[in-house]
Design a protein around this motif. Structure first.
Motif, mmCIF file in Angstrom:
data_model
loop_
_atom_site.group_PDB
_atom_site.id
_atom_site.type_symbol
_atom_site.label_atom_id
_atom_site.label_comp_id
_atom_site.label_asym_id
_atom_site.label_seq_id
_atom_site.Cartn_x
_atom_site.Cartn_y
_atom_site.Cartn_z
ATOM 1 N N SER A 149 -6.357 12.885 3.487
ATOM 2 C CA SER A 149 -5.819 11.946 4.286
ATOM 3 C C SER A 149 -4.183 11.424 3.608
ATOM 4 O O SER A 149 -4.128 11.275 2.556
ATOM 5 C CB SER A 149 -6.644 10.884 4.479
ATOM 6 N N ASP A 150 -3.399 11.069 4.435
ATOM 7 C CA ASP A 150 -2.236 10.536 4.307
ATOM 8 C C ASP A 150 -2.488 8.986 3.339
ATOM 9 O O ASP A 150 -1.703 8.613 2.723
ATOM 10 C CB ASP A 150 -1.256 10.171 5.131
ATOM 11 N N TYR A 151 -3.655 8.444 3.849
ATOM 12 C CA TYR A 151 -3.859 7.156 3.208
ATOM 13 C C TYR A 151 -4.588 7.415 1.942
ATOM 14 O O TYR A 151 -5.212 8.136 1.954
ATOM 15 C CB TYR A 151 -4.932 6.539 4.179
ATOM 16 N N ASP A 194 5.681 -2.449 4.949
ATOM 17 C CA ASP A 194 4.302 -2.453 4.445
ATOM 18 C C ASP A 194 3.786 -3.802 4.843
ATOM 19 O O ASP A 194 4.081 -4.840 4.240
ATOM 20 C CB ASP A 194 4.197 -2.021 3.118
ATOM 21 N N SER A 243 -9.618 4.749 4.109
ATOM 22 C CA SER A 243 -8.824 4.842 5.413
ATOM 23 C C SER A 243 -9.690 4.148 6.347
ATOM 24 O O SER A 243 -9.122 3.467 7.549
ATOM 25 C CB SER A 243 -8.264 6.191 5.650
ATOM 26 N N ARG A 290 0.909 -1.088 0.037
ATOM 27 C CA ARG A 290 -0.148 0.084 0.015
ATOM 28 C C ARG A 290 0.969 1.282 -0.079
ATOM 29 O O ARG A 290 0.395 2.165 -0.316
ATOM 30 C CB ARG A 290 -0.892 0.015 1.264
ATOM 31 N N THR A 291 2.213 0.972 0.613
ATOM 32 C CA THR A 291 3.049 2.113 0.491
ATOM 33 C C THR A 291 4.440 1.843 0.065
ATOM 34 O O THR A 291 4.690 0.551 -0.591
ATOM 35 C CB THR A 291 3.312 2.454 1.965
ATOM 36 N N ARG A 308 -0.687 7.431 -6.933
ATOM 37 C CA ARG A 308 -1.770 8.096 -6.278
ATOM 38 C C ARG A 308 -2.576 8.989 -7.275
ATOM 39 O O ARG A 308 -2.391 10.342 -7.045
ATOM 40 C CB ARG A 308 -1.152 8.784 -5.254
ATOM 41 N N SER A 336 -9.828 0.449 6.368
ATOM 42 C CA SER A 336 -8.371 0.013 7.052
ATOM 43 C C SER A 336 -8.304 -0.091 8.282
ATOM 44 O O SER A 336 -7.885 -1.236 8.798
ATOM 45 C CB SER A 336 -7.357 0.952 6.428
ATOM 46 N N ALA A 382 -8.409 7.964 0.272
ATOM 47 C CA ALA A 382 -8.679 8.537 1.702
ATOM 48 C C ALA A 382 -9.951 7.771 1.976
ATOM 49 O O ALA A 382 -10.326 7.614 3.246
ATOM 50 C CB ALA A 382 -8.796 10.041 1.545
ATOM 51 N N THR A 411 -14.209 10.724 5.619
ATOM 52 C CA THR A 411 -12.811 10.768 5.591
ATOM 53 C C THR A 411 -12.482 12.156 5.029
ATOM 54 O O THR A 411 -12.978 12.273 3.897
ATOM 55 C CB THR A 411 -12.125 9.666 4.906
#
Length: 127
Positions: free
Chosen positions: A112-114, A70, A120, A64-65, A91, A123, A117, A108
Motif C-alpha cells: 500500500s502507498d499508506y 499533510d 490504512s 504522515r507524508t 518507511r 486511517s 499499510a 490490507t
C-alpha cells in the motif's frame, strides 16, 4: 503526558527530552472526546511542564507524508506558526514477518502507498 476525563485516559503522548528540547514522538486521543480538545490540552500541559523545567523548544515533527498539505503536519504547524524545520518520513520495516501478519489481519495489501499499510483501513475510518 496524559489527559484524563472522569477517570478515563482520553489522550496520551510519548515525548523525548534532550538538553533543552522536547521532541513529541507519539501522541493520540480518543475520537469520542474530541469535543474536549485533548490534543490541545496535551500540548498545553507539555508547554507548561517545559517552561517550568527550562525547555527552550518543543519539536512537533512532521506529518504522515512529506506533503506541505499533510493534515497531521498542518495540525502540528498550528503550534509553531512562525517556525519551519526540515523533516523526513521514514518507511523502515524491521520485522517483515510480523509486518505481513499485521497487514493480513487488517486485510490490507503489504505494498500500500499508506505506511504502515496495516493502518490504512484505520486511517480511512477516522478521516
Amino acid at each position: 503526558m496524559e489527559v484524563s476525563y472522569e477517570g478515563q485516559t482520553i489522550g496520551m503522548s510519548l515525548n523525548f527530552l534532550y538538553e533543552k528540547t522536547i521532541h513529541i514522538h507519539l501522541s493520540g486521543t480518543m475520537r469520542e472526546f474530541d469535543y474536549l480538545s485533548p490534543a490541545f490540552i496535551l500540548r498545553y500541559a507539555l508547554a507548561v511542564w517545559g517552561k517550568e523545567n527550562g525547555v527552550e523548544l518543543i519539536h512537533e515533527g512532521g506529518g504522515r507524508t512529506n506533503a506541505a498539505d499533510d493534515s497531521l503536519y498542518l495540525f502540528k504547524k498550528q503550534f509553531g506558526k512562525n517556525t519551519s524545520f526540515n523533516f523526513c518520513v521514514a518507511r523502515q520495516i524491521w520485522n517483515k514477518s510480523v509486518y505481513q501478519q499485521l497487514c493480513e489481519a487488517m486485510g490490507t495489501p503489504i505494498d500500500s502507498d499508506y505506511f504502515p499499510a496495516y493502518r490504512s483501513a484505520l486511517s480511512l475510518e477516522f478521516n
